[in-house]
Scaffold this active site. Structure first.
Site, short mmCIF file in Angstrom:
data_model
loop_
_atom_site.label_atom_id
_atom_site.label_comp_id
_atom_site.label_asym_id
_atom_site.label_seq_id
_atom_site.Cartn_x
_atom_site.Cartn_y
_atom_site.Cartn_z
N HIS A 1 0.95 -1.36 0.01
CA HIS A 1 0.02 -0.01 0.00
C HIS A 1 0.99 1.27 0.11
O HIS A 1 0.74 2.21 -0.72
CB HIS A 1 -0.94 -0.05 1.35
CG HIS A 1 -1.89 1.15 1.29
ND1 HIS A 1 -3.07 1.27 1.31
CD2 HIS A 1 -1.49 2.33 1.58
CE1 HIS A 1 -3.65 2.39 1.12
NE2 HIS A 1 -2.73 3.15 1.47
N GLU A 2 1.76 1.30 1.01
CA GLU A 2 2.59 2.33 1.04
C GLU A 2 3.56 2.57 -0.29
O GLU A 2 4.05 3.66 -0.59
CB GLU A 2 3.50 2.51 2.29
CG GLU A 2 2.59 2.62 3.45
CD GLU A 2 1.84 3.80 3.55
OE1 GLU A 2 2.17 4.91 2.98
OE2 GLU A 2 0.73 3.77 4.06
N HIS B 1 2.00 4.20 -3.08
CA HIS B 1 1.97 5.55 -2.98
C HIS B 1 3.21 6.22 -3.41
O HIS B 1 3.25 7.18 -4.38
CB HIS B 1 1.53 6.16 -1.63
CG HIS B 1 0.23 5.71 -1.05
ND1 HIS B 1 -0.91 6.16 -1.67
CD2 HIS B 1 -0.18 5.27 0.13
CE1 HIS B 1 -1.91 6.16 -1.01
NE2 HIS B 1 -1.51 5.37 0.12
#
Length: 212
Positions: A23-24, A27
């Site tokens: 997820h990170e 980004h």
């Protein structure tokens, strides 16, 4: 009893760490595509979970979520992004914000494909449980982060879509949003709000992988 507790923690910790890490990293990767290399320079576009781990958000709260039986709730260290580097600024930030939950949806689909392959592994129930946990964890993180509420990813999208004159309220919420979300989680309000989104995403995943 102790063995069962350890078993459950191991089954859920692997997909949780992987989900938060991807997820990170997503980004940061999308930010790099839009001209902001900050996350790359800080070594945050990586599948190594260590740089992303936040003791409270990555370990404590997922465990509490598991114990309370609600949607998996957790977070990692925020990926460093300098918005002024992004080009085009407005639309780039929307894509950067949505990259996280979108990556979780992709992972949920991949875990679901592994889950339906369970018969190939005979009586290996642990494999099925791991894949099932992967689906639930990723759909939970995607669902929560799609909520248009700061500091969640959906809140960042909403901020970008609002005119500047209306952003002050969301900027204010950004300071207290996490505390509000935690209260909503423990009171059960968050689960009630997010269940329809979770169920919709779960249905989409089922249709894609062919689960009836």
């Amino acid at each position: 009893m102790l063995f069962e507790i350890i078993h459950v923690i191991l089954i859920w910790s692997v997909p949780t760490l992987f989900a938060i890490t991807v997820h990170e990293a997503a980004h940061g990767l999308v930010a790099k595509w839009f001209n902001d290399p900050t996350a790359w320079q800080y070594g945050r576009i990586t599948l190594n979970p260590v740089p992303h781990i936040d003791i409270i958000g990555t370990i404590l709260f997922p465990l509490l979520s598991l114990m309370t039986g609600g949607l998996m709730f957790g977070w990692a260290k925020p990926v460093p992004i300098i918005p002024r580097n992004l080009k085009p600024r407005k639309y780039a930030m929307i894509f950067v914000a949505l990259a996280g939950p979108f990556s979780n949806i992709i992972m949920a689909i991949l875990w679901a494909f592994l889950m339906i392959q369970h018969p190939v592994f005979g009586s290996n129930i642990a494999w099925f449980e791991l894949a099932q946990a992967g689906v639930i964890v990723n759909l939970s993180l995607a669902t929560i982060n799609l909520l248009p509420f700061p500091p969640l990813d959906g809140g960042k999208v909403l901020i970008e879509l609002l005119p500047y004159s209306k952003r002050w309220l969301l900027d204010l919420l950004d300071q207290y949003g996490l505390m509000i979300l935690i209260v909503m989680m423990f009171t059960g309000i968050l689960g009630v709000i997010l269940s329809p989104i979770f169920n919709t995403l779960a249905l989409i995943v089922k249709l894609i992988v062919g689960i009836r």
